[in-house]
Design a protein around this motif. Structure first.
Motif, PDB file in Angstrom:
ATOM      1  N   PHE A 214     -11.411   3.380 -10.281  1.00  0.00           N
ATOM      2  CA  PHE A 214     -10.722   2.855 -11.465  1.00  0.00           C
ATOM      3  C   PHE A 214      -9.258   2.560 -11.146  1.00  0.00           C
ATOM      4  N   HIS A 215      -8.623   3.479 -10.441  1.00  0.00           N
ATOM      5  CA  HIS A 215      -7.216   3.343 -10.077  1.00  0.00           C
ATOM      6  C   HIS A 215      -6.995   2.109  -9.205  1.00  0.00           C
ATOM      7  N   HIS A 216      -7.819   1.952  -8.183  1.00  0.00           N
ATOM      8  CA  HIS A 216      -7.643   0.830  -7.272  1.00  0.00           C
ATOM      9  C   HIS A 216      -8.017  -0.505  -7.913  1.00  0.00           C
ATOM     10  N   THR A 217      -9.027  -0.494  -8.780  1.00  0.00           N
ATOM     11  CA  THR A 217      -9.366  -1.723  -9.494  1.00  0.00           C
ATOM     12  C   THR A 217      -8.208  -2.168 -10.380  1.00  0.00           C
ATOM     13  N   GLY A 218      -7.587  -1.211 -11.064  1.00  0.00           N
ATOM     14  CA  GLY A 218      -6.429  -1.544 -11.888  1.00  0.00           C
ATOM     15  C   GLY A 218      -5.279  -2.099 -11.072  1.00  0.00           C
ATOM     16  N   GLU A 219      -5.080  -1.550  -9.888  1.00  0.00           N
ATOM     17  CA  GLU A 219      -4.014  -2.057  -9.020  1.00  0.00           C
ATOM     18  C   GLU A 219      -4.312  -3.482  -8.543  1.00  0.00           C
ATOM     19  N   ASP A 220      -5.544  -3.689  -8.067  1.00  0.00           N
ATOM     20  CA  ASP A 220      -5.897  -4.999  -7.515  1.00  0.00           C
ATOM     21  C   ASP A 220      -5.899  -6.100  -8.584  1.00  0.00           C
ATOM     22  N   GLU A 221      -6.348  -5.760  -9.798  1.00  0.00           N
ATOM     23  CA  GLU A 221      -6.510  -6.785 -10.829  1.00  0.00           C
ATOM     24  C   GLU A 221      -5.268  -6.972 -11.697  1.00  0.00           C
ATOM     25  N   HIS A 222      -4.428  -5.953 -11.817  1.00  0.00           N
ATOM     26  CA  HIS A 222      -3.310  -6.036 -12.745  1.00  0.00           C
ATOM     27  C   HIS A 222      -1.953  -5.804 -12.077  1.00  0.00           C
ATOM     28  N   LEU A 223      -1.817  -4.652 -11.421  1.00  0.00           N
ATOM     29  CA  LEU A 223      -0.503  -4.268 -10.909  1.00  0.00           C
ATOM     30  C   LEU A 223      -0.042  -5.152  -9.753  1.00  0.00           C
ATOM     31  N   PHE A 224      -0.855  -5.248  -8.706  1.00  0.00           N
ATOM     32  CA  PHE A 224      -0.411  -5.964  -7.509  1.00  0.00           C
ATOM     33  C   PHE A 224      -0.081  -7.433  -7.781  1.00  0.00           C
ATOM     34  N   PRO A 225      -0.905  -8.179  -8.554  1.00  0.00           N
ATOM     35  CA  PRO A 225      -0.513  -9.574  -8.836  1.00  0.00           C
ATOM     36  C   PRO A 225       0.827  -9.685  -9.556  1.00  0.00           C
ATOM     37  N   HIS A 245      -7.721  -0.414   0.286  1.00  0.00           N
ATOM     38  CA  HIS A 245      -8.655  -0.166  -0.815  1.00  0.00           C
ATOM     39  C   HIS A 245     -10.091  -0.417  -0.366  1.00  0.00           C
ATOM     40  N   THR A 246     -10.301  -1.484   0.404  1.00  0.00           N
ATOM     41  CA  THR A 246     -11.640  -1.817   0.880  1.00  0.00           C
ATOM     42  C   THR A 246     -12.175  -0.727   1.806  1.00  0.00           C
ATOM     43  N   THR A 247     -11.330  -0.252   2.705  1.00  0.00           N
ATOM     44  CA  THR A 247     -11.748   0.822   3.617  1.00  0.00           C
ATOM     45  C   THR A 247     -12.085   2.096   2.846  1.00  0.00           C
ATOM     46  N   ILE A 248     -11.217   2.475   1.918  1.00  0.00           N
ATOM     47  CA  ILE A 248     -11.449   3.699   1.143  1.00  0.00           C
ATOM     48  C   ILE A 248     -12.707   3.577   0.296  1.00  0.00           C
ATOM     49  N   ALA A 249     -12.951   2.395  -0.271  1.00  0.00           N
ATOM     50  CA  ALA A 249     -14.157   2.194  -1.085  1.00  0.00           C
ATOM     51  C   ALA A 249     -15.418   2.368  -0.244  1.00  0.00           C
ATOM     52  N   ASP A 275     -13.296  14.306   5.694  1.00  0.00           N
ATOM     53  CA  ASP A 275     -12.055  14.242   6.479  1.00  0.00           C
ATOM     54  C   ASP A 275     -11.551  12.806   6.593  1.00  0.00           C
ATOM     55  N   ARG A 276     -12.492  11.866   6.798  1.00  0.00           N
ATOM     56  CA  ARG A 276     -12.091  10.461   6.896  1.00  0.00           C
ATOM     57  C   ARG A 276     -11.469   9.974   5.591  1.00  0.00           C
ATOM     58  N   LEU A 277     -12.113  10.321   4.481  1.00  0.00           N
ATOM     59  CA  LEU A 277     -11.571   9.919   3.185  1.00  0.00           C
ATOM     60  C   LEU A 277     -10.213  10.567   2.958  1.00  0.00           C
ATOM     61  N   ARG A 282      -4.638   9.954   2.225  1.00  0.00           N
ATOM     62  CA  ARG A 282      -3.291  10.518   2.402  1.00  0.00           C
ATOM     63  C   ARG A 282      -2.320   9.444   2.887  1.00  0.00           C
ATOM     64  N   VAL A 283      -2.711   8.711   3.931  1.00  0.00           N
ATOM     65  CA  VAL A 283      -1.845   7.663   4.469  1.00  0.00           C
ATOM     66  C   VAL A 283      -1.602   6.580   3.426  1.00  0.00           C
ATOM     67  N   HIS A 284      -2.658   6.220   2.708  1.00  0.00           N
ATOM     68  CA  HIS A 284      -2.561   5.162   1.704  1.00  0.00           C
ATOM     69  C   HIS A 284      -1.598   5.545   0.577  1.00  0.00           C
ATOM     70  N   LEU A 285      -1.759   6.734   0.031  1.00  0.00           N
ATOM     71  CA  LEU A 285      -0.896   7.166  -1.080  1.00  0.00           C
ATOM     72  C   LEU A 285       0.559   7.291  -0.623  1.00  0.00           C
ATOM     73  N   ASP A 286       0.760   7.853   0.571  1.00  0.00           N
ATOM     74  CA  ASP A 286       2.125   7.985   1.085  1.00  0.00           C
ATOM     75  C   ASP A 286       2.792   6.618   1.227  1.00  0.00           C
ATOM     76  N   TYR A 287       2.056   5.658   1.779  1.00  0.00           N
ATOM     77  CA  TYR A 287       2.632   4.329   1.988  1.00  0.00           C
ATOM     78  C   TYR A 287       2.892   3.625   0.650  1.00  0.00           C
ATOM     79  N   GLU A 288       1.962   3.763  -0.280  1.00  0.00           N
ATOM     80  CA  GLU A 288       2.134   3.137  -1.591  1.00  0.00           C
ATOM     81  C   GLU A 288       3.383   3.675  -2.289  1.00  0.00           C
TER      82      GLU A 288
END
Length: 313
Positions: A214-225, A245-249, A275-277, A282-288
């Motif tokens: 839900f979080h990533h869909t909201g970012e891709d469809e609303h926030l990032f644009p 987002h694609t990798t995490i999904a 562990d992979r997730l 972790r890297v994704h949230l830190d970078y964001e």
């Protein structure tokens, strides 16, 4: 007039009376022990609200999927197995929770407690061959999570979500370790006894993955644009986040597939996927937080004239 229609009308009358009278139904001097539970349909994905009896066990809120002793589990129970994040209303209080069915000895102890508080549950159990599930409604805000003290801008709101995601990831890993440690500790012939954490891990892991989606869909469809329109210099950062987002999904999908039968899941494979997730997230949230929060700190939350629950970002 069908029985199903009668039940729906009866439930709706209770819901309306409950909300109109501060959580009281019937004689206002009595403690009715009724809550409203809102679940998301397993197939329809629509929200459904039902009035249920509940029991407190210390700080826990319990509901029993009794269906008055019917031969099948009620629809709301199937809904929360598919979508563990629910909303409960008790009195005038409304809160989000993760619905976790108890297992094994834990379930038996909670059911005995429920029967002591509400003896009618014993009658319902006697009417059916199925074991009546006991569901713990774990408040989503119950954990001691160090998020922002006050949410005043969009960066604060996103940090609140990120903090919850990190805490759930730690929670799932701790439960998974306890589950597999109990399996490993089994000695002697025969099937290892169930540690009683399978559904608990499943529900928390599903809640984590569904919130992430839900979080990533909201970012891709609303926030990032929107950010891209006003801050074109962040285009490369936004592209990187969208790719992540694609990798995490994909990892989420593999993890959820393993949850289909946590009792038989290969411990090493499950830990590897988790562990992979964990590392990707972790890297994704830190970078964001590093790339976007300085910009999002200038955006008030919730925006003037809007209720927070009406918004997606």
């Amino acid at each position: 007039m069908s029985t199903a229609f009668d039940q729906a009308a009866f439930n709706q009358a209770i819901i309306e009376e409950f909300r109109a009278n501060g959580g009281k139904v019937g004689d206002p001097s009595e403690n009715t022990g009724i809550l409203l539970l809102t679940t998301t349909g397993a197939k329809s994905k629509r929200q459904h609200t039902v009035p249920l009896g509940f029991v407190r066990d210390g700080g826990q809120v319990l509901v029993v999927a009794s269906a008055a002793g019917a031969p099948h589990h009620p629809a709301w129970y199937h809904n929360l197995l598919a979508n563990p994040i629910v909303q409960a209303e008790i009195g005038t209080e409304r809160f989000d929770a993760i619905a976790v069915p108890a297992e094994g000895e834990h379930r038996d102890r909670l059911f005995e407690h429920a029967v002591r508080e509400q003896p009618g549950y014993a009658d319902y159990q006697a009417r059916t061959d199925r074991v009546l599930p006991v569901v713990v409604l774990e408040r989503a805000d119950a954990e001691e999570v160090e998020g922002p003290a006050e949410v005043t801008d969009l960066a604060d709101k996103m940090l609140e979500v990120h903090t919850w995601l990190r805490s759930q990831l730690r929670h799932v890993r701790a439960e998974a370790d306890a589950h597999f440690a109990a399996v490993d500790a089994h000695q002697g012939p025969g099937t290892p006894p169930a540690p009683g954490l399978g559904l608990q891990i499943r529900q928390h892991c599903l809640a984590l993955c569904q919130t992430l989606e839900f979080h990533h869909t909201g970012e891709d469809e609303h926030l990032f644009p929107n950010v891209r329109d006003y801050h074109p210099h962040l285009a490369s950062a936004l592209d990187r986040l969208s790719e992540e987002h694609t990798t995490i999904a994909r990892i989420q999908g593999e993890l959820v597939a393993l949850l289909a039968d946590i009792g038989r899941a290969d411990p090493d494979r499950f830990r590897d996927e988790l562990d992979r997730l964990s590392e990707e997230l972790r890297v994704h949230l830190d970078y964001e937080e590093e790339a976007l929060f300085p910009v999002l700190a200038d955006v008030p939350w919730p925006p003037p004239g809007h209720a927070e629950q009406e918004l997606q970002y």
